[in-house]
Design an enzyme around this catalytic site. Structure first.
Site, PDB file in Angstrom:
ATOM      1  CE  LYS A  70      -0.386   5.952   1.401  1.00  0.00           C
ATOM      2  NZ  LYS A  70      -1.360   6.160   2.506  1.00  0.00           N
ATOM      3  NE  ARG A  92      15.661  20.440  14.395  1.00  0.00           N
ATOM      4  CZ  ARG A  92      15.512  21.491  15.202  1.00  0.00           C
ATOM      5  NH1 ARG A  92      15.458  21.300  16.520  1.00  0.00           N
ATOM      6  NH2 ARG A  92      15.426  22.704  14.704  1.00  0.00           N
ATOM      7  CG  HIS A 110      -1.733   1.225   1.387  1.00  0.00           C
ATOM      8  ND1 HIS A 110      -2.727   1.565   0.498  1.00  0.00           N
ATOM      9  CD2 HIS A 110      -1.712   2.212   2.319  1.00  0.00           C
ATOM     10  CE1 HIS A 110      -3.295   2.695   0.876  1.00  0.00           C
ATOM     11  NE2 HIS A 110      -2.696   3.107   1.979  1.00  0.00           N
ATOM     12  CG  ASP A 169      -5.027   2.270  -2.741  1.00  0.00           C
ATOM     13  OD1 ASP A 169      -4.867   2.693  -1.578  1.00  0.00           O
ATOM     14  OD2 ASP A 169      -5.765   1.318  -3.023  1.00  0.00           O
TER      15      ASP A 169
END
EC number: 2.7.11.-
Length: 305
Positions: A159, A243, A138, A177
């Site tokens: 998404k 980061r 998926h 999908d």
């Protein structure tokens, strides 16, 4: 085990059928091929009969020199093995003894106009793709600046909306999908959409969209290598997110590791731009430059001074 029928091979590679197997059909299970010159010379030790058999100019020239009785005997022995098919290249002549033996043992005998080397390369590439290990996951797959970016995350995370925004910005949709992932070679993954939903995308509140019709043929592609995985997840204040980009993270599909980034999602973040930058940064790393490592070197150098 993945397999390809000879009928599919005939259709996809546009092969001429000389003899068609009616009741003794054997599927192809390997992308390797065998050239049976030694077999027609009478040597059968280590005969790779499970492979597609290819006769080119050398093998055909040798066979042409054999007496009728000898060829009939050797062809009979050759086709007695459970071979998927025998393909003759260059549109070369096929002697009647070979045709009769193929009919007797109910084996496929095929022919192509292509030269041996060119056809064998095309055949191996075709079988490699068809026989490759495959899984379906998926997610969404988008071609971003030539980098295959696989977007993962829970349903409703954004998404499809991110993929649609990327298409609007000039990138190309591969799958929405459901993404079919094939292992090509030892360390390469290729993704595509199931044929029935290819070029379609689902947007909650709108429904199903045909991206190819809305944005043109330049907005889609049928398949793409998977070069980078981006995991979208809800922003967690208690979770540490990298980061600096000094730590490399990977995810494994079909025993192949792919670089992975985890991007937290919250209102106000432009995910499409972030994905674009991630793809460009990945390409930059492939070219040998890592911005995080360069900054770290400068900091260490300054601290050392």
């Amino acid at each position: 085990m993945e397999k390809v029928s000879v009928e599919t091979l005939i259709k996809d590679l546009n092969l001429e059928v000389i003899v068609k197997a009616e009741n003794n059909k054997i599927d192809i299970t390997t992308s390797d091929v065998n050239r049976p010159g030694l077999q027609f010379a009478g040597f059968y030790e280590h005969f790779a009969y499970e492979r597609v058999q290819i006769m080119g100019k050398v093998e055909t020239t040798f066979v042409e020199q054999l007496p009728d009785e000898v060829l009939a005997e050797r062809a009979d022995k050759f086709f007695a093995y459970p071979i998927p098919c025998l393909i003759v290249t260059r549109d070369l002549n096929i002697r009647q003894e070979i045709i009769e033996a193929a009919k007797k043992h109910d084996r496929y005998l095929l022919r192509t106009k292509e030269a041996s080397t060119k056809f064998i390369n095309r055949l191996i590439n075709y079988l490699d793709e068809k026989l490759a290990p495959q899984i379906t996951i998926h997610g969404n797959l988008v071609d971003v600046y030539g980098i295959g970016v696989l977007l993962l995350g829970e349903s409703g995370i954004g998404k499809s909306e991110t993929a649609l925004e990327l298409v609007k910005r000039g990138h190309r949709l591969v799958a929405d999908d459901a993404v079919e992932i094939r292992k090509i070679g030892e360390d390469k993954l290729q993704g595509s959409a199931p044929e029935i939903i290819r070029h379609f995308i689902e947007i909650r509140g709108i429904g199903i969209l045909d991206v190819k019709t809305l944005y043109g043929v330049g907005s889609v592609r049928n398949s793409m290598s998977i070069d980078l995985v981006i995991q979208l997840e809800e922003w967690d204040e208690d979770k540490y997110y990298d980061r600096l980009g000094l730590e490399d993270e990977y995810i494994k599909f079909l025993d192949v590791e792919v670089p992975k980034l985890t991007i937290p999602v919250r209102p106000g973040r432009n995910l499409a731009i972030i994905v674009e930058v991630a793809a460009m940064n990945h390409r930059q790393k492939q070219m040998g430059y890592n911005a995080a490592h360069e900054l770290n070197k400068k900091l260490l150098k300054q601290i050392g001074n």
